[in-house]
Scaffold this active site. Structure first.
Site, PDB file in Angstrom:
ATOM      1  N   LEU A  75      30.328  12.500 -12.637  1.00 28.48           N
ATOM      2  CA  LEU A  75      29.990  12.442 -14.116  1.00 28.48           C
ATOM      3  C   LEU A  75      31.028  11.709 -15.161  1.00 28.48           C
ATOM      4  O   LEU A  75      32.037  11.758 -14.773  1.00 28.48           O
ATOM      5  CB  LEU A  75      29.353  13.658 -14.418  1.00 28.48           C
ATOM      6  CG  LEU A  75      28.490  14.537 -13.503  1.00 28.48           C
ATOM      7  CD1 LEU A  75      27.785  15.605 -14.447  1.00 28.48           C
ATOM      8  CD2 LEU A  75      27.439  13.537 -13.113  1.00 28.48           C
ATOM      9  N   GLU A 115      35.691  20.501  -9.696  1.00 26.48           N
ATOM     10  CA  GLU A 115      35.141  21.000 -10.975  1.00 26.48           C
ATOM     11  C   GLU A 115      36.152  21.580 -11.466  1.00 26.48           C
ATOM     12  O   GLU A 115      36.788  21.958 -12.791  1.00 26.48           O
ATOM     13  CB  GLU A 115      33.662  21.427 -10.969  1.00 26.48           C
ATOM     14  CG  GLU A 115      32.814  20.364 -11.105  1.00 26.48           C
ATOM     15  CD  GLU A 115      32.215  19.749  -9.854  1.00 26.48           C
ATOM     16  OE1 GLU A 115      33.009  20.128  -8.780  1.00 26.48           O
ATOM     17  OE2 GLU A 115      31.529  18.981  -9.713  1.00 26.48           O
TER      18      GLU A 115
END
Ligand SMILES: CCCCC/C=C/C(=O)SCCNC(=O)CCNC(=O)[C@H](O)C(C)(C)COP(=O)(O)OP(=O)(O)OC[C@H]1O[C@@H](n2cnc3c(N)ncnc32)[C@H](O)[C@@H]1OP(=O)(O)O
Length: 208
Positions: free
Chosen positions: A14, A82
């Protein structure tokens, strides 16, 4: 079949700039677009394969995990990293990973934000095959897909979608909840600080 044209990056995941100091008018569209991409690709009735010809962190890894089969070129990295950014892979990222590797491996990988080399990813089953280069990855992808010519298409499709049903159903029923979790999570000052630090690290690496 999913593959990219960048010479070294399959997908950088992202856009961190959409999560760092998120703009209220964009954040909803940003996240719901990702949810819809996941629903369409993970829930595709077609056989899907990712030819991973470059690095594939986080959202990039997720895209490949939506596919039934992953073929990766050598000397790249892949994983759900993440936690390294100080953020948390959502439930559906985790369930996508659990469709590929055992729980124990997933727990260790997710909590540490581990990125795997191509060889390491093959060893734990995060990818299915190694290709020598992009052309080989595409040839191997075609070979994987061609086996389904001998399988009844409805039987194949229903088997795949039944296997993926509970994860897909969860998302269909909880899109709004998942969006609200995302918005409230990225809005926290401690999360913003972590993203800022991670972005600084990327810039510093590039300056070297
Ligand atoms: C809170 C709920 C959970 C949200 C779930 C989140 C999922 C995600 O996908 S988070 C994003 C995770 N992505 C990464 O950690 C990737 C970080 N990037 C890299 O590791 C590397 O850039 C690379 C391996 C993808 C490519 O390396 P290289 O070819 O050496 O290129 P540079 O590192 O020099 O980067 C060039 C340029 O691009 C910027 N950049 C890289 N990745 C991102 C990104 N994901 N978002 C935004 N910008 C990114 C990097 O900062 C450089 O920018 P400039 O300095 O402006 O050129």
């Amino acid at each position: 079949m999913s593959q990219q044209s960048s010479p070294t990056v399959f997908s950088a995941g992202l856009d961190i700039m959409e999560m760092y100091k998120p703009k209220p008018d964009r954040v909803k569209e940003f996240w719901t677009t990702l949810q819809d991409v996941w629903l369409a690709l993970y829930g595709s009735s077609f056989p899907t394969v990712a030819a991973i010809n470059g690095h594939s962190p986080a959202g990039g890894c997720l895209l490949s995990l939506c596919c039934e089969y992953r073929i990766m070129c050598p000397n790249y990295s892949i994983g759900l990293n993440e936690t390294k950014l100080g953020i948390v892979a959502p439930k559906w990222f985790m369930s996508s990973m659990l469709g590929a590797i055992p729980y124990r491996e997933a727990e260790l990988a997710l909590t540490s934000g581990r990125m795997f080399s191509t060889d390491e990813a093959l060893k734990i089953g995060l990818i299915d095959e190694v290709a020598s280069d992009k052309a080989d990855a595409i040839a191997k992808s075609e070979k994987f897909l061609s086996q389904f010519a001998k399988i009844h298409p409805i039987a194949r499709k229903l088997t795949k979608l039944n296997l993926r049903h509970s994860a897909l159903e969860w998302m269909q029923e909880n899109k709004e909840l998942d969006l609200n979790i995302f918005i409230s999570f990225v809005g926290q000052p401690i999360v913003q600080k972590s993203l800022e630090k991670y972005l600084e690290g990327l810039k510093a690496k590039q300056a070297k």
